[in-house]
Design an enzyme around this catalytic site. Structure first.
Site, PDB file in Angstrom:
ATOM      1  N   ASP A  33       0.820  -1.217   0.000  1.00  0.00           N
ATOM      2  CA  ASP A  33       0.000   0.000   0.000  1.00  0.00           C
ATOM      3  C   ASP A  33       0.847   1.257   0.000  1.00  0.00           C
ATOM      4  O   ASP A  33       2.068   1.208   0.163  1.00  0.00           O
ATOM      5  CB  ASP A  33      -0.961  -0.013   1.206  1.00  0.00           C
ATOM      6  CG  ASP A  33      -0.303  -0.539   2.496  1.00  0.00           C
ATOM      7  OD1 ASP A  33       0.934  -0.510   2.595  1.00  0.00           O
ATOM      8  OD2 ASP A  33      -1.043  -0.991   3.386  1.00  0.00           O
ATOM      9  N   ASN A  35      -7.573  -3.012  14.363  1.00  0.00           N
ATOM     10  CA  ASN A  35      -8.938  -3.404  13.989  1.00  0.00           C
ATOM     11  C   ASN A  35      -8.950  -4.600  13.038  1.00  0.00           C
ATOM     12  O   ASN A  35      -9.960  -4.892  12.424  1.00  0.00           O
ATOM     13  CB  ASN A  35      -9.665  -2.212  13.350  1.00  0.00           C
ATOM     14  CG  ASN A  35      -8.971  -1.708  12.081  1.00  0.00           C
ATOM     15  OD1 ASN A  35      -7.936  -2.241  11.674  1.00  0.00           O
ATOM     16  ND2 ASN A  35      -9.528  -0.682  11.452  1.00  0.00           N
ATOM     17  N   HIS A  89      -7.218  -4.869  10.259  1.00  0.00           N
ATOM     18  CA  HIS A  89      -6.961  -4.595   8.838  1.00  0.00           C
ATOM     19  C   HIS A  89      -5.661  -5.249   8.391  1.00  0.00           C
ATOM     20  O   HIS A  89      -4.727  -5.401   9.169  1.00  0.00           O
ATOM     21  CB  HIS A  89      -7.001  -3.090   8.516  1.00  0.00           C
ATOM     22  CG  HIS A  89      -5.839  -2.280   8.982  1.00  0.00           C
ATOM     23  ND1 HIS A  89      -5.972  -1.032   9.561  1.00  0.00           N
ATOM     24  CD2 HIS A  89      -4.494  -2.491   8.942  1.00  0.00           C
ATOM     25  CE1 HIS A  89      -4.781  -0.548   9.846  1.00  0.00           C
ATOM     26  NE2 HIS A  89      -3.866  -1.408   9.494  1.00  0.00           N
ATOM     27  N   GLU A 101      -9.752  -2.037   5.420  1.00  0.00           N
ATOM     28  CA  GLU A 101     -10.277  -1.700   6.736  1.00  0.00           C
ATOM     29  C   GLU A 101     -11.494  -2.547   7.115  1.00  0.00           C
ATOM     30  O   GLU A 101     -12.273  -2.954   6.246  1.00  0.00           O
ATOM     31  CB  GLU A 101     -10.685  -0.220   6.762  1.00  0.00           C
ATOM     32  CG  GLU A 101      -9.510   0.745   6.618  1.00  0.00           C
ATOM     33  CD  GLU A 101      -8.685   0.901   7.906  1.00  0.00           C
ATOM     34  OE1 GLU A 101      -8.607  -0.045   8.718  1.00  0.00           O
ATOM     35  OE2 GLU A 101      -8.117   1.998   8.083  1.00  0.00           O
TER      36      GLU A 101
HETATM   37  C1  F6R Z   1       1.522  -1.508   6.169  1.00  0.00           C
HETATM   38  C2  F6R Z   1       0.202  -2.098   6.267  1.00  0.00           C
HETATM   39  C3  F6R Z   1      -0.583  -2.078   7.544  1.00  0.00           C
HETATM   40  C4  F6R Z   1       0.233  -2.362   8.792  1.00  0.00           C
HETATM   41  C5  F6R Z   1      -0.640  -2.291  10.029  1.00  0.00           C
HETATM   42  C6  F6R Z   1       0.150  -2.512  11.310  1.00  0.00           C
HETATM   43  O1  F6R Z   1       2.027  -1.633   4.853  1.00  0.00           O
HETATM   44  O2  F6R Z   1      -0.262  -2.582   5.305  1.00  0.00           O
HETATM   45  O3  F6R Z   1      -1.624  -3.011   7.434  1.00  0.00           O
HETATM   46  O4  F6R Z   1       0.820  -3.634   8.676  1.00  0.00           O
HETATM   47  O5  F6R Z   1      -1.277  -1.048  10.103  1.00  0.00           O
HETATM   48  O6  F6R Z   1       1.037  -1.460  11.498  1.00  0.00           O
HETATM   49  P1  F6R Z   1       2.109  -1.473  12.671  1.00  0.00           P
HETATM   50  O7  F6R Z   1       3.121  -2.525  12.330  1.00  0.00           O
HETATM   51  O8  F6R Z   1       2.725  -0.098  12.641  1.00  0.00           O
HETATM   52  O9  F6R Z   1       1.380  -1.773  13.924  1.00  0.00           O
END
Ligand code: F6R
Length: 245
Positions: free
Chosen positions: A67, A135, A137, A142
């Site tokens: 992403d 959450n 995701h 989301e």
């Molecule tokens: C990042 C991504 C997100 C993160 C998620 C957890 O490329 O796709 O899904 O993996 O938000 O983020 P952290 O590791 O910062 O808790």
């Protein structure tokens, strides 16, 4: 689904780094799907160390990232292109021309279409690395009543904006939309490896590893439909979740 419970977050990072090194050593021209966020940073550091020690060669590896935020240029220090260069690509012998992070600027629909094409260009990922949101995701798919199969523009939830505000000066600076791979793109990978740590991930991981329920309100639960998923958590998180190996 294979759940690996390690002694510590550092051990989780070592476990995943070893998986990636073994794959690259077996298939030097493999394709990796990569993730950003805080969780994989120490794992990327271990890949850098392995590369510097001559234990793994990334010269033929191709990568596609999950992403990218919309509306910030790749030179911005919170863009995911900047993150990947800074935390990995600048320090290993990968050819940056073989790395792809979606464009955050310009026509978002066209940028999403380009990401969708890159997911399958030259074949699907041999390994897709994932973190997980509080959450549930994965990438920026989301928790919601509906999910999307293909790459698209996603409006970030309040929970995600709040969680990611730690990387920005103020919450208002966090982009509110992002280009993300869809669920089908992630599930297309030959192997999916999800790494998680920290109490904030307890509910999301519980919904992933403790039952066979699949719900769009915990997007990670869709991984239960994939044959080759490895979830790597440390003992501390496993205890919070109530998971017994
Ligand atoms: C990042 C991504 C997100 C993160 C998620 C957890 O490329 O796709 O899904 O993996 O938000 O983020 P952290 O590791 O910062 O808790």
């Amino acid at each position: 689904m294979k759940v690996v419970v390690t002694e510590s977050y550092d051990a989780s990072c070592a476990y995943v780094a070893d998986m990636i090194c073994n794959l690259v050593n077996e298939k030097p021209n493999c394709k990796l799907g990569l993730a950003t966020g805080g969780t994989p940073v120490p794992m990327y550091q271990k890949l850098i160390e392995a590369n510097k020690a001559g234990k793994v060669d990334f010269s033929q590896v191709h990568t596609v990232n999950l992403d990218e935020y919309c509306g910030i240029p790749e030179t911005h220090d919170q863009s995911y292109r900047y993150f990947m260069n800074h935390n990995l690509f600048d320090h290993i012998n990968i050819d940056k021309a073989n790395t792809y992070v979606a464009k955050g600027m310009g026509d978002s629909a066209a940028n999403a279409a380009e990401l969708e094409a890159k997911v399958r260009e030259g074949g699907v990922a041999d390994l897709q690395l994932l973190g997980i949101g509080n959450n549930g995701h994965i990438a920026f798919n989301e928790a919601s009543d509906v999910l999307h199969a293909t790459a698209h523009v996603e409006t970030l939830t309040e929970s995600t904006i709040q969680a990611n505000s730690r990387f920005f000066e103020k919450k208002e600076d966090v982009p509110t939309t992002a280009i993300t791979m869809g669920m089908g793109d992630i599930l297309a990978a030959k192997c999916v490896v999800l790494i998680a740590t920290g109490a904030a991930k307890t509910d999301a991981i519980r919904g992933l590893v403790m039952d066979d329920v699949i719900t769009t309100h915990n997007p990670s639960s869709m991984l239960k439909m994939h044959e080759n998923v490895v979830v790597v958590i440390d003992k501390e998180l496993a205890d919070l979740v109530g998971y017994k190996a």
